[in-house]
Scaffold this motif. Structure first.
Motif, PDB file in Angstrom:
ATOM      1  N   ARG A   4       1.957  26.552   3.608  1.00  0.00           N
ATOM      2  CA  ARG A   4       1.130  27.283   2.639  1.00  0.00           C
ATOM      3  C   ARG A   4       1.828  27.446   1.298  1.00  0.00           C
ATOM      4  NH1 ARG A   4      -0.431  31.902   6.857  1.00  0.00           N
ATOM      5  NH2 ARG A   4      -1.668  30.614   8.242  1.00  0.00           N
ATOM      6  N   ASP A   5       3.149  27.256   1.273  1.00  0.00           N
ATOM      7  CA  ASP A   5       3.920  27.401   0.039  1.00  0.00           C
ATOM      8  C   ASP A   5       3.923  26.119  -0.804  1.00  0.00           C
ATOM      9  OD1 ASP A   5       4.546  29.977   0.808  1.00  0.00           O
ATOM     10  OD2 ASP A   5       6.440  29.372   1.738  1.00  0.00           O
ATOM     11  N   VAL A   6       3.450  25.024  -0.235  1.00  0.00           N
ATOM     12  CA  VAL A   6       3.448  23.748  -0.950  1.00  0.00           C
ATOM     13  C   VAL A   6       2.262  23.724  -1.911  1.00  0.00           C
ATOM     14  CG1 VAL A   6       3.280  21.240  -0.712  1.00  0.00           C
ATOM     15  CG2 VAL A   6       4.524  22.577   0.998  1.00  0.00           C
ATOM     16  N   PRO A   7       2.528  23.473  -3.192  1.00  0.00           N
ATOM     17  CA  PRO A   7       1.413  23.421  -4.149  1.00  0.00           C
ATOM     18  C   PRO A   7       0.449  22.289  -3.799  1.00  0.00           C
ATOM     19  CG  PRO A   7       3.530  23.189  -5.274  1.00  0.00           C
ATOM     20  CD  PRO A   7       3.797  23.209  -3.811  1.00  0.00           C
ATOM     21  N   GLN A   8      -0.833  22.559  -3.920  1.00  0.00           N
ATOM     22  CA  GLN A   8      -1.855  21.572  -3.605  1.00  0.00           C
ATOM     23  C   GLN A   8      -2.508  21.080  -4.894  1.00  0.00           C
ATOM     24  OE1 GLN A   8      -2.576  20.510  -0.380  1.00  0.00           O
ATOM     25  NE2 GLN A   8      -0.743  21.687   0.073  1.00  0.00           N
ATOM     26  N   ARG A   9      -2.805  19.782  -4.923  1.00  0.00           N
ATOM     27  CA  ARG A   9      -3.553  19.238  -6.049  1.00  0.00           C
ATOM     28  C   ARG A   9      -5.014  19.583  -5.873  1.00  0.00           C
ATOM     29  NH1 ARG A   9      -3.198  13.116  -6.871  1.00  0.00           N
ATOM     30  NH2 ARG A   9      -3.899  13.201  -4.759  1.00  0.00           N
ATOM     31  N   GLU A  10      -5.687  19.805  -6.966  1.00  0.00           N
ATOM     32  CA  GLU A  10      -7.126  19.997  -6.903  1.00  0.00           C
ATOM     33  C   GLU A  10      -7.784  18.623  -6.848  1.00  0.00           C
ATOM     34  OE1 GLU A  10      -8.944  22.625  -9.672  1.00  0.00           O
ATOM     35  OE2 GLU A  10      -7.177  23.918  -9.724  1.00  0.00           O
ATOM     36  N   ALA A  11      -8.793  18.507  -6.031  1.00  0.00           N
ATOM     37  CA  ALA A  11      -9.505  17.239  -5.924  1.00  0.00           C
ATOM     38  C   ALA A  11     -10.201  16.965  -7.248  1.00  0.00           C
ATOM     39  CB  ALA A  11     -10.512  17.287  -4.789  1.00  0.00           C
ATOM     40  N   SER A  12     -10.064  15.739  -7.713  1.00  0.00           N
ATOM     41  CA  SER A  12     -10.735  15.378  -8.955  1.00  0.00           C
ATOM     42  C   SER A  12     -11.836  14.373  -8.645  1.00  0.00           C
ATOM     43  CB  SER A  12      -9.751  14.784  -9.951  1.00  0.00           C
ATOM     44  OG  SER A  12      -9.182  13.607  -9.444  1.00  0.00           O
ATOM     45  N   LYS A  13     -12.910  14.486  -9.373  1.00  0.00           N
ATOM     46  CA  LYS A  13     -14.039  13.584  -9.201  1.00  0.00           C
ATOM     47  C   LYS A  13     -13.759  12.320 -10.010  1.00  0.00           C
ATOM     48  CE  LYS A  13     -18.993  13.410  -9.771  1.00  0.00           C
ATOM     49  NZ  LYS A  13     -20.183  14.069 -10.266  1.00  0.00           N
TER      50      LYS A  13
END
Length: 54
Positions: A4-13
């Motif tokens: 949960r501490d790992v930054p996640q990328r936001e999905a891009s269209k």
């Protein structure tokens, strides 16, 4: 490290140009493998001016 501490990328269209290019590649590969391509993908591939490199 907690996952949960790992930054996640936001999905891009994908951009419209990327979608058209992907559709053109799909049509080309389906044609090579003699697989029918869904009509909506063919229409998308034919809607743009971007051409995949041969």
């Amino acid at each position: 490290m907690n996952p949960r501490d790992v930054p996640q990328r936001e999905a891009s269209k994908p951009s419209p140009e990327e979608s058209i290019l992907a559709a053109q590649i799909r049509v080309k590969l389906d044609r090579q493998d003699k697989i029918p391509t869904p009509e909506w993908i063919v229409r998308l591939a034919n809607s743009g001016q971007t051409n995949p490199t041969s």
